[in-house]
Enzyme design. Structure first.
Site, short mmCIF file in Angstrom:
data_model
loop_
_atom_site.label_atom_id
_atom_site.label_comp_id
_atom_site.label_asym_id
_atom_site.label_seq_id
_atom_site.Cartn_x
_atom_site.Cartn_y
_atom_site.Cartn_z
N ALA A 170 67.50 20.75 30.58
CA ALA A 170 66.58 19.32 30.75
C ALA A 170 65.30 19.54 30.10
O ALA A 170 64.69 18.47 29.45
CB ALA A 170 66.62 19.37 32.32
N ASP A 171 64.50 20.53 30.35
CA ASP A 171 63.05 20.91 29.33
C ASP A 171 63.58 20.82 27.97
O ASP A 171 62.66 20.32 27.37
CB ASP A 171 62.82 22.15 29.86
N LEU A 172 64.46 21.45 27.57
CA LEU A 172 64.52 21.83 26.01
C LEU A 172 65.11 20.51 25.31
O LEU A 172 64.40 19.91 24.41
CB LEU A 172 65.44 22.89 25.80
N GLY A 175 61.76 18.11 25.14
CA GLY A 175 61.15 18.37 24.07
C GLY A 175 61.96 18.07 22.63
O GLY A 175 61.11 17.45 21.82
#
Length: 393
Positions: A170-172, A175
């Site tokens: 989710a973070d990646l 980004g």
């Protein structure tokens, strides 16, 4: 060595993973990235581990993963001197990246209106957990929470038991989406002369890659569920046991299936296996029949035979095997940098290559505040150049 964004300056106010990953991607493309960290400890990911490395075991490998090609300056954003320095940097930057909770920049005196008053050409990337508005806008969000809330965990793992994806996807993804949005906004700025705010969130990033799982519900009215190591719509497509472990086979069309069937001595035209619809309806039987045949030989044997037949197949590698693999290295997916404490180290490399460009020369993730003097010298030079250009006009 130059990259496509070598004339772009990115002011990175973000921390942890989503924002730093977006800024690192821009740095991989040649942008100058100035990472702003609090003097007391810096980016929180500097303390995330294990593993920690270095002479005193004080360097987080987590931090190393998201902060190559950056300069670090230590700034207290709540101080008058800190805000003054940030305003000076905003005037000389092209992009600002932030992943604060909604309202934090406003309280720091750095609202979008103020940022664009300082620099109308500034592109602002804002990454939040669940969106900057809406009934739950402003909720704090970390990767695993977003994986659950955005439905990804319900699609992952064995049936009936939700699993998180092993990487902080989710973070990646947030980004990656953010860097993609910044590139579009910079292109638009060439026409309009003005920057704009690009917004994404962990929720948006995961929902944005639901793909056929999403349309299974929105169009087909079926709620997808976890299917373990087998595809939700295609058979045979998944991980299968052989004599010494597991291998993966992906027969995405009837032609590929017939090649698999021939190798395994299965009649490809029997009614229950004739089409993908039939094979999927009888998937458990198909897996059992395939694994019975696959048990006769080891993985190396079957991968060789499948490769000769032109059937997509592969091993399931551990990460040490991935980074030792000649194919990984041939694609520039491992880069070596000279770290001031660790010496030469290898980092996961950027996923993009551009014909005719060798790419940027990568620099190691910085120590906290190590570039303060260098950034101030650069900033002063930029300000002096701008003053001379103004006088000449």
């Amino acid at each position: 060595m130059r990259g496509p964004l070598d004339d772009i300056v990115v002011l990175d106010l973000s921390r942890a993973l989503a924002g730093p990953h977006a800024a690192q991607m821009l740095g991989d493309l040649g942008a100058r990235v100035i990472k702003v960290e609090h003097p007391d400890g810096g980016d929180e990911s500097r303390g995330w581990g294990p593993p920690f490395v270095g002479p005193d075991q004080g360097i987080s490998t987590y931090f190393l993963a998201a902060n190559r090609n950056k300069q670090s300056i230590a700034v207290d954003l709540k101080s008058d001197a800190g805000r003054e320095l940030i305003e000076r940097l905003v005037r000389r930057s092209d992009v600002l990246v932030e992943n604060f909770r909604t309202g934090v920049l406003d309280r720091l005196g750095l609202s979008v209106e103020r940022l664009h008053e300082l620099n109308p050409r500034l592109v602002v990337l804002s990454i939040t957990g669940f969106g900057h508005d809406g009934p739950e806008g402003g909720r704090p969000g970390y990767d695993q929470i977003a994986q659950g809330e955005a439905g990804l965990m319900s699609l992952t793992g064995p049936p009936g038991e939700p699993y998180r994806v092993g990487a902080s996807v989710a973070d990646l993804l947030a980004g990656i989406h953010g860097a993609y949005g910044v590139a579009a906004a910079l292109y638009e700025r060439e026409r309009t002369g003005r920057g704009r705010v690009v917004r994404t969130s962990l929720l948006a990033a995961v929902t944005g890659v639901h793909s056929y799982h999403g349309t299974a519900w929105t169009v087909g009215g079926r709620v997808p569920a976890a299917g373990g190591n087998h595809h939700a719509s295609i058979a045979p497509y998944g991980a299968f046991r052989c004599a010494d472990g597991m291998l993966q086979i992906a027969a995405a069309n009837d032609g590929q299936w017939k090649k698999v069937a021939a190798l395994l001595d299965i009649d490809p035209d029997m009614a229950k296996y004739a089409t993908n619809r039939d094979r999927f309806a009888h998937r458990d039987e198909l897996i059992a029949d395939m694994e019975k045949a696959l048990a006769a030989h080891d993985r190396a044997y079957w991968l060789a035979r499948l490769g000769e037949a032109g059937v997509p197949a592969g091993a399931i590698r551990s990460l040490d095997e991935v980074y030792a693999w000649a194919q990984t290295r041939s694609q520039g997916l491992v880069v070596e940098v000279e770290h001031p404490v660790l010496g030469p180290i290898e980092l996961p490399g950027p996923p993009l290559r551009f014909d005719g460009l060798d790419g940027v020369k990568h620099s190691p993730p910085p120590a906290l505040g190590q570039d303060g003097d260098a950034v101030l010298r650069w900033l002063t030079e930029r300000e002096e150049l701008a003053r001379r250009e103004e006088l000449e006009r």
